[in-house]
Design a protein around this motif. Structure first.
Motif, PDB file in Angstrom:
ATOM      1  N   CYS A 101     -16.096 -23.732 -12.173  1.00 43.82           N
ATOM      2  CA  CYS A 101     -17.162 -24.688 -12.431  1.00 43.82           C
ATOM      3  C   CYS A 101     -16.572 -26.082 -12.517  1.00 43.82           C
ATOM      4  O   CYS A 101     -15.423 -26.253 -12.907  1.00 43.82           O
ATOM      5  N   GLN A 102     -17.364 -27.087 -12.173  1.00 47.27           N
ATOM      6  CA  GLN A 102     -16.977 -28.456 -12.429  1.00 47.27           C
ATOM      7  C   GLN A 102     -18.234 -29.259 -12.730  1.00 47.27           C
ATOM      8  O   GLN A 102     -19.329 -28.901 -12.305  1.00 47.27           O
ATOM      9  N   VAL A 103     -18.040 -30.318 -13.502  1.00 46.83           N
ATOM     10  CA  VAL A 103     -19.169 -31.177 -13.851  1.00 46.83           C
ATOM     11  C   VAL A 103     -19.513 -32.047 -12.638  1.00 46.83           C
ATOM     12  O   VAL A 103     -18.647 -32.677 -12.044  1.00 46.83           O
ATOM     13  N   ILE A 104     -20.780 -32.072 -12.308  1.00 48.72           N
ATOM     14  CA  ILE A 104     -21.251 -32.837 -11.159  1.00 48.72           C
ATOM     15  C   ILE A 104     -22.301 -33.836 -11.621  1.00 48.72           C
ATOM     16  O   ILE A 104     -23.256 -33.461 -12.310  1.00 48.72           O
ATOM     17  N   ALA A 105     -22.089 -35.085 -11.242  1.00 50.96           N
ATOM     18  CA  ALA A 105     -23.057 -36.156 -11.518  1.00 50.96           C
ATOM     19  C   ALA A 105     -23.372 -36.309 -13.007  1.00 50.96           C
ATOM     20  O   ALA A 105     -24.478 -36.725 -13.369  1.00 50.96           O
ATOM     21  N   GLY A 106     -22.416 -35.948 -13.847  1.00 52.91           N
ATOM     22  CA  GLY A 106     -22.602 -36.165 -15.278  1.00 52.91           C
ATOM     23  C   GLY A 106     -23.737 -35.397 -15.914  1.00 52.91           C
ATOM     24  O   GLY A 106     -24.287 -35.824 -16.937  1.00 52.91           O
ATOM     25  N   LYS A 107     -24.058 -34.254 -15.328  1.00 53.56           N
ATOM     26  CA  LYS A 107     -25.193 -33.484 -15.843  1.00 53.56           C
ATOM     27  C   LYS A 107     -24.728 -32.246 -16.602  1.00 53.56           C
ATOM     28  O   LYS A 107     -23.798 -31.569 -16.199  1.00 53.56           O
ATOM     29  N   ALA A 108     -25.412 -31.980 -17.708  1.00 49.64           N
ATOM     30  CA  ALA A 108     -25.153 -30.762 -18.473  1.00 49.64           C
ATOM     31  C   ALA A 108     -25.792 -29.577 -17.753  1.00 49.64           C
ATOM     32  O   ALA A 108     -26.591 -29.744 -16.839  1.00 49.64           O
ATOM     33  N   ARG A 109     -25.426 -28.382 -18.156  1.00 50.38           N
ATOM     34  CA  ARG A 109     -26.040 -27.178 -17.606  1.00 50.38           C
ATOM     35  C   ARG A 109     -26.437 -26.261 -18.730  1.00 50.38           C
ATOM     36  O   ARG A 109     -25.890 -26.339 -19.830  1.00 50.38           O
ATOM     37  N   ASP A 110     -27.379 -25.372 -18.475  1.00 43.93           N
ATOM     38  CA  ASP A 110     -27.860 -24.491 -19.533  1.00 43.93           C
ATOM     39  C   ASP A 110     -27.562 -23.033 -19.258  1.00 43.93           C
ATOM     40  O   ASP A 110     -27.967 -22.168 -20.036  1.00 43.93           O
ATOM     41  N   ASP A 111     -26.814 -22.752 -18.206  1.00 46.67           N
ATOM     42  CA  ASP A 111     -26.523 -21.377 -17.821  1.00 46.67           C
ATOM     43  C   ASP A 111     -25.021 -21.197 -17.717  1.00 46.67           C
ATOM     44  O   ASP A 111     -24.354 -21.884 -16.939  1.00 46.67           O
ATOM     45  N   PHE A 112     -24.488 -20.278 -18.520  1.00 49.40           N
ATOM     46  CA  PHE A 112     -23.059 -20.038 -18.548  1.00 49.40           C
ATOM     47  C   PHE A 112     -22.778 -18.539 -18.532  1.00 49.40           C
ATOM     48  O   PHE A 112     -23.603 -17.732 -18.978  1.00 49.40           O
ATOM     49  N   GLU A 113     -21.584 -18.202 -18.108  1.00 51.25           N
ATOM     50  CA  GLU A 113     -21.187 -16.797 -18.059  1.00 51.25           C
ATOM     51  C   GLU A 113     -20.921 -16.232 -19.456  1.00 51.25           C
ATOM     52  O   GLU A 113     -21.238 -15.088 -19.744  1.00 51.25           O
ATOM     53  N   TYR A 114     -20.329 -17.033 -20.314  1.00 48.47           N
ATOM     54  CA  TYR A 114     -19.964 -16.587 -21.666  1.00 48.47           C
ATOM     55  C   TYR A 114     -20.650 -17.490 -22.698  1.00 48.47           C
ATOM     56  O   TYR A 114     -20.822 -18.688 -22.473  1.00 48.47           O
ATOM     57  N   ARG A 115     -20.986 -16.913 -23.826  1.00 42.43           N
ATOM     58  CA  ARG A 115     -21.602 -17.684 -24.901  1.00 42.43           C
ATOM     59  C   ARG A 115     -21.220 -17.101 -26.240  1.00 42.43           C
ATOM     60  O   ARG A 115     -20.901 -15.914 -26.351  1.00 42.43           O
ATOM     61  N   GLY A 116     -21.277 -17.937 -27.285  1.00 46.69           N
ATOM     62  CA  GLY A 116     -21.025 -17.471 -28.632  1.00 46.69           C
ATOM     63  C   GLY A 116     -22.308 -17.027 -29.305  1.00 46.69           C
ATOM     64  O   GLY A 116     -23.352 -16.905 -28.662  1.00 46.69           O
ATOM     65  N   GLN A 117     -22.221 -16.808 -30.599  1.00 49.59           N
ATOM     66  CA  GLN A 117     -23.369 -16.321 -31.368  1.00 49.59           C
ATOM     67  C   GLN A 117     -24.281 -17.439 -31.855  1.00 49.59           C
ATOM     68  O   GLN A 117     -25.402 -17.181 -32.281  1.00 49.59           O
ATOM     69  N   GLY A 118     -23.788 -18.656 -31.812  1.00 50.05           N
ATOM     70  CA  GLY A 118     -24.622 -19.792 -32.169  1.00 50.05           C
ATOM     71  C   GLY A 118     -24.412 -20.257 -33.598  1.00 50.05           C
ATOM     72  O   GLY A 118     -23.981 -19.501 -34.474  1.00 50.05           O
ATOM     73  N   THR A 119     -24.727 -21.524 -33.824  1.00 48.61           N
ATOM     74  CA  THR A 119     -24.697 -22.111 -35.159  1.00 48.61           C
ATOM     75  C   THR A 119     -25.937 -22.994 -35.303  1.00 48.61           C
ATOM     76  O   THR A 119     -26.297 -23.731 -34.392  1.00 48.61           O
ATOM     77  N   GLN A 120     -26.589 -22.893 -36.460  1.00 48.36           N
ATOM     78  CA  GLN A 120     -27.870 -23.554 -36.660  1.00 48.36           C
ATOM     79  C   GLN A 120     -27.687 -24.999 -37.109  1.00 48.36           C
ATOM     80  O   GLN A 120     -26.894 -25.281 -38.011  1.00 48.36           O
TER      81      GLN A 120
END
Length: 125
Positions: A101-120
């Motif tokens: 993966c690489q960052v393109i045009a300074g945009k964030a993404r919302d879809d990833f292969e790996y994720r954590g459990q989250g923090t509120q």
């Protein structure tokens, strides 16, 4: 496999700051992206910030100028410094990683292969 563990969430008043941290078991091989997205149950996921292996960063328009993403390669840590927080920033924040993966045009993404459990994160007005 990449394991991700977030910390640093909490409750603050509007205008306050929080720093989220994420410890990765390892960064993915080759060109990779590490990032943060946020999502509440039943709501649409939003990519917040992203950084790639070359240090290019991208942000959602809603957080530009307020949030800063960074990483420590030696410690395998990812960070999100959040300043001037607003009530609409309240959400569950997830640390995430994507291979090839690489960052393109300074945009964030919302879809990833790996994720954590989250923090509120909760921001009161």
């Amino acid at each position: 496999q990449v394991q991700l563990v977030e910390s640093g969430g909490g409750s603050v008043q509007a205008g306050g700051s929080l720093r989220l941290s994420c410890v990765a078991s390892r960064f993915p091989e080759g060109n990779y992206c590490m990032g943060w997205f946020r999502q509440a149950p039943g709501k649409k996921r939003e990519g917040v910030a992203i950084i790639d292996s070359d240090g290019r960063t991208g942000y959602a328009d809603s957080v530009k100028g307020r949030f800063t993403i960074s990483k420590d390669n030696a410690k395998k840590n990812l960070y999100l410094q959040m300043n001037n927080l607003k009530p609409e920033d309240s959400d569950m924040y997830y640390c995430a990683a994507e291979r090839w993966c690489q960052v393109i045009a300074g945009k964030a993404r919302d879809d990833f292969e790996y994720r954590g459990q989250g923090t509120q994160v909760s921001v009161s007005s």
